[in-house]
Write a protein that holds these residues in place. Structure first.
Motif, short mmCIF file in Angstrom:
data_model
loop_
_atom_site.label_atom_id
_atom_site.label_comp_id
_atom_site.label_asym_id
_atom_site.label_seq_id
_atom_site.Cartn_x
_atom_site.Cartn_y
_atom_site.Cartn_z
N ASP A 139 0.82 -1.20 0.00
CA ASP A 139 0.00 0.00 0.00
C ASP A 139 0.86 1.26 0.00
N LEU A 140 1.90 1.26 0.83
CA LEU A 140 2.81 2.40 0.88
C LEU A 140 3.96 2.26 -0.12
N HIS A 141 4.10 1.08 -0.72
CA HIS A 141 5.18 0.76 -1.65
C HIS A 141 6.55 1.05 -1.01
N GLU A 142 6.70 0.55 0.21
CA GLU A 142 7.94 0.74 0.96
C GLU A 142 8.49 -0.62 1.38
N THR A 143 9.83 -0.73 1.37
CA THR A 143 10.51 -1.94 1.83
C THR A 143 11.28 -1.63 3.11
N TYR A 144 11.13 -2.51 4.09
CA TYR A 144 11.79 -2.33 5.38
C TYR A 144 12.67 -3.56 5.64
N GLN A 145 13.86 -3.36 6.19
CA GLN A 145 14.78 -4.48 6.40
C GLN A 145 15.49 -4.34 7.73
N ALA A 146 15.92 -5.49 8.25
CA ALA A 146 16.72 -5.54 9.46
C ALA A 146 17.68 -6.70 9.33
N GLY A 147 18.87 -6.58 9.90
CA GLY A 147 19.87 -7.62 9.80
C GLY A 147 20.76 -7.44 8.57
N PHE A 148 21.57 -8.44 8.31
CA PHE A 148 22.53 -8.38 7.20
C PHE A 148 22.07 -9.26 6.05
N TRP A 149 22.02 -8.67 4.85
CA TRP A 149 21.62 -9.39 3.64
C TRP A 149 22.80 -9.43 2.67
N ASN A 150 23.01 -10.62 2.07
CA ASN A 150 24.06 -10.76 1.05
C ASN A 150 23.61 -10.23 -0.30
N GLU A 151 22.30 -10.19 -0.53
CA GLU A 151 21.74 -9.69 -1.78
C GLU A 151 20.77 -8.56 -1.49
N ASP A 152 20.28 -7.94 -2.55
CA ASP A 152 19.39 -6.79 -2.39
C ASP A 152 18.05 -7.25 -1.83
N PRO A 153 17.72 -6.92 -0.58
CA PRO A 153 16.46 -7.40 0.00
C PRO A 153 15.23 -6.76 -0.64
N GLN A 154 15.38 -5.54 -1.17
CA GLN A 154 14.23 -4.87 -1.78
C GLN A 154 13.74 -5.64 -3.00
N GLU A 155 14.64 -6.02 -3.87
CA GLU A 155 14.26 -6.80 -5.05
C GLU A 155 13.72 -8.17 -4.64
N LEU A 156 14.36 -8.78 -3.64
CA LEU A 156 13.96 -10.11 -3.20
C LEU A 156 12.54 -10.11 -2.65
N VAL A 157 12.23 -9.18 -1.76
CA VAL A 157 10.93 -9.18 -1.12
C VAL A 157 9.84 -8.69 -2.07
N GLN A 158 10.15 -7.79 -2.99
CA GLN A 158 9.15 -7.35 -3.95
C GLN A 158 8.82 -8.43 -4.98
N ASN A 159 9.81 -9.24 -5.34
CA ASN A 159 9.55 -10.37 -6.25
C ASN A 159 8.59 -11.36 -5.60
N VAL A 160 8.73 -11.56 -4.30
CA VAL A 160 7.81 -12.46 -3.59
C VAL A 160 6.38 -11.95 -3.71
N TYR A 161 6.20 -10.63 -3.60
CA TYR A 161 4.86 -10.05 -3.68
C TYR A 161 4.31 -10.12 -5.11
N TYR A 162 5.10 -9.70 -6.08
CA TYR A 162 4.59 -9.62 -7.45
C TYR A 162 4.38 -11.00 -8.08
N PHE A 163 5.24 -11.97 -7.74
CA PHE A 163 5.11 -13.32 -8.32
C PHE A 163 4.38 -14.27 -7.37
N GLU A 164 4.02 -13.79 -6.18
CA GLU A 164 3.26 -14.57 -5.20
C GLU A 164 3.90 -15.93 -4.94
N THR A 165 5.18 -15.90 -4.55
CA THR A 165 5.92 -17.13 -4.25
C THR A 165 6.08 -17.27 -2.75
N SER A 166 5.52 -18.35 -2.20
CA SER A 166 5.65 -18.65 -0.77
C SER A 166 6.32 -20.01 -0.64
N ASP A 167 7.54 -20.04 -0.10
CA ASP A 167 8.25 -21.30 0.06
C ASP A 167 9.31 -21.16 1.15
N ASP A 168 9.96 -22.30 1.45
CA ASP A 168 11.03 -22.34 2.44
C ASP A 168 12.20 -23.10 1.85
#
Length: 501
Positions: free
Chosen positions: A181-210
């Motif tokens: 809704d706000l089109h904002e990405t929030y992160q905490a901790g250390f990421w080896n890759e870009d968390p913004q792209e990672l978490v937005q891809n989950v939303y747009y492609f609707e991928t839920s896995d472990d």
């Protein structure tokens, strides 16, 4: 169990992983403890020969704890040593070949089977205990997360607070949350890759896995069936815990939206009250000097002996004073309508004389216009507040006069449709853009195509809409090149026809 939350205190000390050499040493020590115990039992039997018949049972008392505490292979090794000791003791008290004695084989098989059964039962009990404690730990963490989210400050965006809470409570390496809704990405901790792209891809492609290998869990945050964001975590959490975290985040997003809407509505309500008060005060303040100006201009006109230039100036003063008086009247009406101070004095009103009064009140403004009044039923009557309806129709006709092309016809009509009387005023002028049709009745809003064509305040149509609403009706507008622009007002009041005289 992959990804299970297992506290360190539930794992026995001898289960902790180490290097290969340490594991071999640990295995040897665990076997040695059992073998030493069996050796002492052998010595005891050797000293007290009467215990030979129960030597196997005594050794079984060593094999069972070995299997329970250390495992199957340690117990099997101790079992083999116990059979060797028992065979030696049997050979000492009888002259036969122990290797050919079938009882030794049966005893060994019994020991091994017992070790296997006990070790499997022990492993299962330990596994269930670890799972129970794991679920208890997860339930405690989820309870704490729920409690903390209920205490969040909803005056601020929840995303930044949520990622900090998730990482802290569940002891995760990294957390990322996307608020669609706000089109904002929030992160905490250390990421080896870009968390913004990672978490937005989950939303747009609707991928839920472990992913057990990387320890990354992905979830689409849904409110009902609608996706409202996404969550990506890296750390030691179970799939069910990730599902619960995503659900709690969705609920928090919804609470934030509801709180923001409630705050906005309350702010707008207070703003409207203040605006109505200010408008009412200004209008009353303007009325007194306007009355004096109009009285002075009228007096100058009646005095006579004015030069043409002076007469022209007096007429200009009188004209502008009338416009200011009209504006203050609208401001007063708007303020009183918004404040709910206007009561509807409903009475039976003939529609034809009502329209005549409206046209007469506009005077010179419509003198140069072509008018077409259409009343299919000349005897049509309407139960309404006459003065308020005059205000509504006057605004419609005045608006048409301002924006009509020269030489075109303004059509005023009133028809009965079921339990409504529908008034309409059609003119041909600038087309109102589709994007403006919904907002044209908002206060102070003016269409982009009309701003430069005629002066205005954006108040009149808002007053017209309010008049229709307090009568229980509604307004709308249509506009295109061929049919022109038509303003409608539907008043669902009781309708009746006048009786013939």
């Amino acid at each position: 169990m992959s990804g299970a939350y297992i506290p360190l205190r539930t794992a026995p000390a001898f289960r902790r992983p180490g290097s290969r050499g340490l594991r071999v040493l640990q295995f040897a020590l665990e076997c040695a403890f059992g073998m030493v115990a069996v050796f002492f039992i052998g010595l005891l039997v050797h000293w007290f020969s009467g215990l030979l018949p129960v030597a196997a049972l005594l050794c079984l008392l060593i094999v069972v704890p070995e299997a329970l505490l250390c495992g199957f292979w340690q117990a099997a090794t101790v079992s083999l040593f116990a059979v060797i000791v028992q065979s030696y003791l049997s050979a000492r008290h009888a002259e036969f070949n122990p290797a050919r004695d079938p009882a030794n084989s049966v005893t060994l098989l019994a020991f091994v089977a017992t070790a296997l059964l006990v070790s499997r039962l022990s492993a299962r009990v330990n596994e269930h205990a670890q799972e129970s404690e794991s679920w208890g730990g997860q339930m405690h963490d989820l309870y704490e997360f729920t409690r903390r989210t209920l205490q969040m400050n909803l005056h601020e965006e929840p995303g930044a607070q949520l990622v900090e809470l998730v990482q802290e409570i569940f002891s995760l390496e990294a957390v990322a949350v996307f608020d669609a809704d706000l089109h904002e990405t929030y992160q905490a901790g250390f990421w080896n890759e870009d968390p913004q792209e990672l978490v937005q891809n989950v939303y747009y492609f609707e991928t839920s896995d472990d992913d057990p290998d990387s320890g990354i869990g992905r979830r689409v945050v849904r409110l009902g069936s609608a996706p409202v964001g996404s969550l990506v975590v890296r750390g030691d959490t179970s799939p069910l815990t990730n599902n619960a975290i995503a659900s709690l985040i969705a609920i928090t997003f919804d609470r934030y939206r509801a709180f923001a809407n409630e705050s906005r509505i309350e702010t707008e309500r207070r703003t409207e009250q203040l605006r109505a008060t200010v408008l009412d005060s200004l209008a009353h303040a303007y009325k007194t000097p306007l009355t004096a100006i109009r009285a002075a201009s009228t007096g100058l006109s009646e005095m006579g002996r004015l030069s043409p230039a002076q007469s022209e100036l007096v007429a200009l003063i009188d004209e502008q004073a009338n416009q200011l008086n009209d504006l203050t009247t609208r401001l007063l009406t708007t303020a009183r309508l918004d404040a709910g101070e206007v009561s509807v004095n409903a009475a039976s009103v003939a529609v034809a004389p009502l329209i005549e009064e409206v046209l007469a009140s506009l005077g010179d403004r419509i003198a140069s216009m072509k008018l077409d009044v259409r009343l299919p039923d000349e005897d049509l009557e309407l139960c309404c507040d006459r003065q308020l309806m005059v205000t509504l129709l006057t605004q419609y006709v005045d608006n048409a006069c301002k924006y009509s092309h020269f030489g075109t016809t303004i059509t005023v009509s009133a028809v009965q449709a079921n339990a409504e009387v529908i008034f309409s005023v059609r003119s041909f002028g600038p087309v109102i853009p589709r994007a403006d049709l919904e907002r044209i009745f908002d206060r102070y809003y003016r269409s982009t195509n009309s701003v430069r064509r005629a002066a205005g305040t954006g108040i009149g149509l808002a007053v017209a809409k309010r008049v229709a609403v307090i009568h229980g009706g509604y307004v709308w507008v249509t506009s295109d090149e061929e049919e022109g622009t038509t303003f409608f007002a539907a008043i669902p009041a009781p309708v009746q026809k006048r009786k013939a005289q």
